[in-house]
Design a protein around this motif. Structure first.
Motif, PDB file in Angstrom:
ATOM      1  N   PHE A 182     -53.507 -62.407  68.388  1.00  0.00           N
ATOM      2  CA  PHE A 182     -54.465 -61.492  67.165  1.00  0.00           C
ATOM      3  C   PHE A 182     -54.569 -60.160  67.531  1.00  0.00           C
ATOM      4  O   PHE A 182     -54.898 -60.056  65.936  1.00  0.00           O
ATOM      5  N   VAL A 183     -54.774 -59.934  68.519  1.00  0.00           N
ATOM      6  CA  VAL A 183     -55.103 -58.238  67.874  1.00  0.00           C
ATOM      7  C   VAL A 183     -53.637 -57.102  67.770  1.00  0.00           C
ATOM      8  O   VAL A 183     -53.545 -56.477  67.367  1.00  0.00           O
ATOM      9  N   VAL A 184     -52.767 -58.019  67.935  1.00  0.00           N
ATOM     10  CA  VAL A 184     -51.311 -57.413  67.428  1.00  0.00           C
ATOM     11  C   VAL A 184     -51.360 -57.587  65.463  1.00  0.00           C
ATOM     12  O   VAL A 184     -51.339 -56.566  65.100  1.00  0.00           O
ATOM     13  N   LEU A 185     -52.135 -58.701  65.724  1.00  0.00           N
ATOM     14  CA  LEU A 185     -52.095 -59.298  63.778  1.00  0.00           C
ATOM     15  C   LEU A 185     -53.297 -57.897  63.234  1.00  0.00           C
ATOM     16  O   LEU A 185     -53.088 -58.117  61.822  1.00  0.00           O
ATOM     17  N   MET A 239     -47.094 -51.909  75.378  1.00  0.00           N
ATOM     18  CA  MET A 239     -47.687 -53.161  74.754  1.00  0.00           C
ATOM     19  C   MET A 239     -46.794 -54.247  73.897  1.00  0.00           C
ATOM     20  O   MET A 239     -47.202 -54.973  74.184  1.00  0.00           O
ATOM     21  N   LEU A 240     -45.598 -53.792  73.507  1.00  0.00           N
ATOM     22  CA  LEU A 240     -44.598 -55.025  73.060  1.00  0.00           C
ATOM     23  C   LEU A 240     -44.015 -56.014  74.698  1.00  0.00           C
ATOM     24  O   LEU A 240     -44.469 -57.260  74.360  1.00  0.00           O
ATOM     25  N   LEU A 241     -43.995 -54.983  75.925  1.00  0.00           N
ATOM     26  CA  LEU A 241     -44.093 -56.802  76.933  1.00  0.00           C
ATOM     27  C   LEU A 241     -45.160 -57.039  77.350  1.00  0.00           C
ATOM     28  O   LEU A 241     -45.204 -58.256  77.618  1.00  0.00           O
ATOM     29  N   VAL A 242     -46.189 -56.562  76.778  1.00  0.00           N
ATOM     30  CA  VAL A 242     -47.596 -57.384  77.083  1.00  0.00           C
ATOM     31  C   VAL A 242     -47.862 -58.294  76.233  1.00  0.00           C
ATOM     32  O   VAL A 242     -47.800 -59.462  76.284  1.00  0.00           O
ATOM     33  N   VAL A 243     -47.582 -58.286  74.715  1.00  0.00           N
ATOM     34  CA  VAL A 243     -47.285 -59.002  73.801  1.00  0.00           C
ATOM     35  C   VAL A 243     -46.205 -59.877  74.006  1.00  0.00           C
ATOM     36  O   VAL A 243     -46.638 -61.558  74.143  1.00  0.00           O
ATOM     37  N   LEU A 244     -45.386 -60.620  74.442  1.00  0.00           N
ATOM     38  CA  LEU A 244     -44.313 -61.179  74.637  1.00  0.00           C
ATOM     39  C   LEU A 244     -44.769 -61.328  76.444  1.00  0.00           C
ATOM     40  O   LEU A 244     -44.623 -62.733  75.886  1.00  0.00           O
ATOM     41  N   ALA A 245     -45.135 -61.258  76.966  1.00  0.00           N
ATOM     42  CA  ALA A 245     -45.427 -61.799  78.157  1.00  0.00           C
ATOM     43  C   ALA A 245     -46.751 -62.888  77.891  1.00  0.00           C
ATOM     44  O   ALA A 245     -46.728 -63.830  78.981  1.00  0.00           O
ATOM     45  N   SER A 297     -53.481 -55.371  64.134  1.00  0.00           N
ATOM     46  CA  SER A 297     -53.852 -53.947  64.009  1.00  0.00           C
ATOM     47  C   SER A 297     -53.228 -53.076  63.273  1.00  0.00           C
ATOM     48  O   SER A 297     -53.866 -51.774  63.602  1.00  0.00           O
ATOM     49  N   PRO A 298     -52.821 -53.687  62.057  1.00  0.00           N
ATOM     50  CA  PRO A 298     -53.294 -52.731  60.474  1.00  0.00           C
ATOM     51  C   PRO A 298     -54.251 -52.025  60.448  1.00  0.00           C
ATOM     52  O   PRO A 298     -54.805 -50.872  59.768  1.00  0.00           O
ATOM     53  N   VAL A 299     -55.198 -53.116  60.820  1.00  0.00           N
ATOM     54  CA  VAL A 299     -56.679 -51.428  60.186  1.00  0.00           C
ATOM     55  C   VAL A 299     -56.946 -50.915  61.280  1.00  0.00           C
ATOM     56  O   VAL A 299     -57.256 -49.934  60.722  1.00  0.00           O
ATOM     57  N   TYR A 300     -56.621 -51.393  62.291  1.00  0.00           N
ATOM     58  CA  TYR A 300     -56.398 -49.926  63.865  1.00  0.00           C
ATOM     59  C   TYR A 300     -56.311 -49.088  63.610  1.00  0.00           C
ATOM     60  O   TYR A 300     -56.455 -47.900  63.936  1.00  0.00           O
ATOM     61  N   LEU A 301     -54.505 -49.363  63.182  1.00  0.00           N
ATOM     62  CA  LEU A 301     -54.090 -48.162  63.165  1.00  0.00           C
ATOM     63  C   LEU A 301     -54.191 -47.575  61.956  1.00  0.00           C
ATOM     64  O   LEU A 301     -53.957 -46.212  62.104  1.00  0.00           O
ATOM     65  N   ALA A 302     -54.367 -47.903  60.784  1.00  0.00           N
ATOM     66  CA  ALA A 302     -55.122 -47.250  59.539  1.00  0.00           C
ATOM     67  C   ALA A 302     -56.149 -46.034  59.723  1.00  0.00           C
ATOM     68  O   ALA A 302     -56.168 -44.977  59.255  1.00  0.00           O
ATOM     69  N   VAL A 308     -48.934 -49.688  67.167  1.00  0.00           N
ATOM     70  CA  VAL A 308     -50.010 -49.653  68.016  1.00  0.00           C
ATOM     71  C   VAL A 308     -49.689 -48.620  68.909  1.00  0.00           C
ATOM     72  O   VAL A 308     -51.200 -47.617  68.835  1.00  0.00           O
ATOM     73  N   THR A 309     -48.755 -48.139  69.436  1.00  0.00           N
ATOM     74  CA  THR A 309     -49.158 -47.592  70.786  1.00  0.00           C
ATOM     75  C   THR A 309     -48.454 -46.212  70.816  1.00  0.00           C
ATOM     76  O   THR A 309     -48.229 -45.563  70.454  1.00  0.00           O
ATOM     77  N   GLY A 310     -47.066 -46.683  69.691  1.00  0.00           N
ATOM     78  CA  GLY A 310     -45.749 -45.370  69.388  1.00  0.00           C
ATOM     79  C   GLY A 310     -46.207 -43.959  68.608  1.00  0.00           C
ATOM     80  O   GLY A 310     -45.926 -43.228  68.465  1.00  0.00           O
ATOM     81  N   LEU A 311     -46.593 -45.117  67.072  1.00  0.00           N
ATOM     82  CA  LEU A 311     -47.640 -44.053  66.448  1.00  0.00           C
ATOM     83  C   LEU A 311     -48.374 -43.050  66.976  1.00  0.00           C
ATOM     84  O   LEU A 311     -47.711 -41.524  66.689  1.00  0.00           O
ATOM     85  N   PRO A 312     -49.145 -43.121  67.408  1.00  0.00           N
ATOM     86  CA  PRO A 312     -50.381 -42.387  67.797  1.00  0.00           C
ATOM     87  C   PRO A 312     -49.454 -41.199  69.375  1.00  0.00           C
ATOM     88  O   PRO A 312     -49.482 -40.404  68.964  1.00  0.00           O
TER      89      PRO A 312
END
Length: 123
Positions: free
Chosen positions: A93-96, A17-23, A98-103, A52-56
């Motif tokens: 924007f999805v990463v920003l 996920m981090l690589l996708v965001v950086l790309a 992310s706290p909502v759907y992570l919660a 986002v993907t690591g904690l689950p």
């Protein structure tokens, strides 16, 4: 399973996920021009992407909780595949958001843990 193993699992699961965001950045080095933007970048993009993907994934491996994985998978599927072409928000924007759907994922995991093991928090 010990905490170090779960941390490694979480980081390894979060790297794609981090690589996708950086790309998605046209000029990834632009964040280095301003210290405040760099701190915001680290806090939202790097940490957010990993969480986002690591904690689950870590909750699944460590406690066999499936609900957080399902919530995050549905959120990522919605933002990447099911949103009509042209209307899809930028991956940042999805990463920003992310706290909502992570919660929501953590709440779902807590409810699943309560139903399966009798307590809301893993011990």
């Amino acid at each position: 399973m010990n905490g170090q193993t779960l941390l490694v699992v979480g980081v390894l699961a979060g790297l794609p996920m981090l690589l996708v965001v950086l790309a998605s950045y046209e000029d990834p080095f632009s964040v280095l021009r301003s210290p405040s933007v760099f701190v915001l970048f680290l806090g939202t993009v790097v940490v957010g992407s990993l969480l986002v993907t690591g904690l689950p994934a870590a909750l699944f491996v460590g406690y066999r909780l499936v609900a957080p994985v399902i919530v995050v998978a549905v959120a990522i599927l919605f933002w990447t595949v099911l949103t009509p072409q042209g209307d899809a928000p930028d991956v940042v924007f999805v990463v920003l958001t992310s706290p909502v759907y992570l919660a929501v994922a953590l709440a779902a995991g807590s409810i699943e843990h309560r139903l399966r093991f009798g307590s809301f928090l893993p011990t």
